[in-house]
Design a protein around this motif. Sequence first.
Motif, mmCIF file in Angstrom:
data_model
loop_
_atom_site.group_PDB
_atom_site.id
_atom_site.type_symbol
_atom_site.label_atom_id
_atom_site.label_comp_id
_atom_site.label_asym_id
_atom_site.label_seq_id
_atom_site.Cartn_x
_atom_site.Cartn_y
_atom_site.Cartn_z
ATOM 1 N N LYS A 34 0.843 -1.191 0.000
ATOM 2 C CA LYS A 34 0.000 0.000 0.000
ATOM 3 C C LYS A 34 0.880 1.243 0.000
ATOM 4 O O LYS A 34 1.824 1.354 0.788
ATOM 5 C CB LYS A 34 -0.905 0.025 1.225
ATOM 6 N N LEU A 35 0.568 2.163 -0.877
ATOM 7 C CA LEU A 35 1.283 3.431 -0.939
ATOM 8 C C LEU A 35 0.402 4.518 -0.343
ATOM 9 O O LEU A 35 -0.784 4.619 -0.677
ATOM 10 C CB LEU A 35 1.625 3.792 -2.379
ATOM 11 N N SER A 36 0.980 5.330 0.484
ATOM 12 C CA SER A 36 0.249 6.476 1.025
ATOM 13 C C SER A 36 0.243 7.586 -0.029
ATOM 14 O O SER A 36 1.070 7.578 -0.961
ATOM 15 C CB SER A 36 0.922 6.973 2.303
ATOM 16 N N PRO A 37 -0.665 8.540 0.114
ATOM 17 C CA PRO A 37 -0.633 9.684 -0.811
ATOM 18 C C PRO A 37 0.719 10.401 -0.802
ATOM 19 O O PRO A 37 1.186 10.851 -1.841
ATOM 20 C CB PRO A 37 -1.759 10.585 -0.298
ATOM 21 N N LYS A 38 1.372 10.461 0.356
ATOM 22 C CA LYS A 38 2.699 11.094 0.416
ATOM 23 C C LYS A 38 3.729 10.289 -0.362
ATOM 24 O O LYS A 38 4.602 10.862 -1.003
ATOM 25 C CB LYS A 38 3.144 11.281 1.862
ATOM 26 N N ASP A 39 3.629 8.965 -0.294
ATOM 27 C CA ASP A 39 4.524 8.111 -1.082
ATOM 28 C C ASP A 39 4.341 8.388 -2.568
ATOM 29 O O ASP A 39 5.320 8.495 -3.321
ATOM 30 C CB ASP A 39 4.253 6.630 -0.827
ATOM 31 N N GLY B 237 -0.136 7.575 -15.488
ATOM 32 C CA GLY B 237 -1.477 7.931 -15.042
ATOM 33 C C GLY B 237 -2.449 6.777 -14.961
ATOM 34 O O GLY B 237 -3.651 6.999 -14.807
ATOM 35 N N HIS B 238 -1.952 5.546 -15.036
ATOM 36 C CA HIS B 238 -2.832 4.391 -14.919
ATOM 37 C C HIS B 238 -3.148 4.075 -13.462
ATOM 38 O O HIS B 238 -4.098 3.348 -13.183
ATOM 39 C CB HIS B 238 -2.217 3.165 -15.597
ATOM 40 N N ARG B 239 -2.333 4.574 -12.566
ATOM 41 C CA ARG B 239 -2.558 4.453 -11.127
ATOM 42 C C ARG B 239 -2.370 5.825 -10.489
ATOM 43 O O ARG B 239 -1.495 6.590 -10.893
ATOM 44 C CB ARG B 239 -1.547 3.500 -10.475
ATOM 45 N N PHE B 240 -3.193 6.106 -9.509
ATOM 46 C CA PHE B 240 -3.082 7.318 -8.699
ATOM 47 C C PHE B 240 -3.144 8.615 -9.506
ATOM 48 O O PHE B 240 -2.558 9.624 -9.121
ATOM 49 C CB PHE B 240 -1.802 7.292 -7.854
ATOM 50 N N ALA B 241 -3.901 8.598 -10.585
ATOM 51 C CA ALA B 241 -4.069 9.813 -11.382
ATOM 52 C C ALA B 241 -4.805 10.894 -10.594
ATOM 53 O O ALA B 241 -4.672 12.083 -10.893
ATOM 54 C CB ALA B 241 -4.820 9.501 -12.675
ATOM 55 N N GLU B 242 -5.551 10.465 -9.575
ATOM 56 C CA GLU B 242 -6.319 11.414 -8.762
ATOM 57 C C GLU B 242 -5.432 12.201 -7.798
ATOM 58 O O GLU B 242 -5.896 13.142 -7.155
ATOM 59 C CB GLU B 242 -7.421 10.680 -7.976
ATOM 60 N N ILE B 243 -4.162 11.838 -7.704
ATOM 61 C CA ILE B 243 -3.222 12.559 -6.836
ATOM 62 C C ILE B 243 -2.308 13.387 -7.730
ATOM 63 O O ILE B 243 -1.341 12.876 -8.287
ATOM 64 C CB ILE B 243 -2.403 11.592 -5.957
ATOM 65 N N PRO B 244 -2.630 14.674 -7.876
ATOM 66 C CA PRO B 244 -1.817 15.504 -8.772
ATOM 67 C C PRO B 244 -0.508 15.924 -8.117
ATOM 68 O O PRO B 244 -0.403 16.009 -6.894
ATOM 69 C CB PRO B 244 -2.706 16.723 -9.011
ATOM 70 N N LEU B 245 0.464 16.189 -8.938
ATOM 71 C CA LEU B 245 1.741 16.727 -8.477
ATOM 72 C C LEU B 245 1.558 18.237 -8.371
ATOM 73 O O LEU B 245 1.249 18.895 -9.372
ATOM 74 C CB LEU B 245 2.851 16.380 -9.474
ATOM 75 N N PRO B 246 1.698 18.814 -7.165
ATOM 76 C CA PRO B 246 1.487 20.260 -7.033
ATOM 77 C C PRO B 246 2.554 21.050 -7.785
ATOM 78 O O PRO B 246 3.660 20.559 -8.004
ATOM 79 C CB PRO B 246 1.581 20.513 -5.533
ATOM 80 N N ASN B 247 2.192 22.261 -8.155
ATOM 81 C CA ASN B 247 3.162 23.161 -8.790
ATOM 82 C C ASN B 247 4.262 23.484 -7.795
ATOM 83 O O ASN B 247 4.088 23.371 -6.584
ATOM 84 C CB ASN B 247 2.482 24.457 -9.233
ATOM 85 N N GLU B 248 5.374 23.914 -8.295
ATOM 86 C CA GLU B 248 6.529 24.238 -7.452
ATOM 87 C C GLU B 248 6.182 25.295 -6.406
ATOM 88 O O GLU B 248 6.703 25.275 -5.303
ATOM 89 C CB GLU B 248 7.677 24.760 -8.328
ATOM 90 N N ASP B 249 5.298 26.250 -6.750
ATOM 91 C CA ASP B 249 4.981 27.350 -5.835
ATOM 92 C C ASP B 249 3.820 27.027 -4.900
ATOM 93 O O ASP B 249 3.462 27.855 -4.064
ATOM 94 C CB ASP B 249 4.686 28.615 -6.639
ATOM 95 N N GLN B 250 3.237 25.836 -4.982
ATOM 96 C CA GLN B 250 2.142 25.453 -4.106
ATOM 97 C C GLN B 250 2.658 24.531 -3.005
ATOM 98 O O GLN B 250 3.456 23.640 -3.265
ATOM 99 C CB GLN B 250 1.049 24.712 -4.875
ATOM 100 N N PRO B 251 2.164 24.719 -1.782
ATOM 101 C CA PRO B 251 2.564 23.810 -0.708
ATOM 102 C C PRO B 251 1.853 22.462 -0.879
ATOM 103 O O PRO B 251 0.825 22.368 -1.529
ATOM 104 C CB PRO B 251 2.082 24.520 0.551
ATOM 105 N N ASP B 252 2.420 21.440 -0.267
ATOM 106 C CA ASP B 252 1.771 20.120 -0.268
ATOM 107 C C ASP B 252 0.474 20.210 0.505
ATOM 108 O O ASP B 252 0.417 20.825 1.564
ATOM 109 C CB ASP B 252 2.666 19.069 0.377
ATOM 110 N N LEU B 253 -0.544 19.589 -0.018
ATOM 111 C CA LEU B 253 -1.834 19.572 0.649
ATOM 112 C C LEU B 253 -1.993 18.324 1.516
ATOM 113 O O LEU B 253 -2.981 18.176 2.200
ATOM 114 C CB LEU B 253 -2.964 19.652 -0.384
ATOM 115 N N LEU B 254 -1.039 17.428 1.470
ATOM 116 C CA LEU B 254 -1.138 16.184 2.238
ATOM 117 C C LEU B 254 -0.318 16.251 3.505
ATOM 118 O O LEU B 254 0.657 16.827 3.627
ATOM 119 C CB LEU B 254 -0.689 15.002 1.379
#
Length: 62
Positions: free
Chosen positions: A6-11, A45-62
Amino acid sequence: MNSKKKLSPKDVLDIKRRLKRGEYQHHIAARFGLNQGRISEIKNGHRFAEIPLPNEDQPDLL
């Protein structure tokens, strides 16, 4: 397509960042104890496509 590991969203974010930096897929797979195919599925994008990579200037939301 269930993986036993199992991978966490942070992983997933870490994997996506490593891919963006150009790290080899087999190195990432070894780090997380996964098959290289799982990393390829995340990259394409075949797995975890719902977890976007934030832009460089955006903080992590997780």
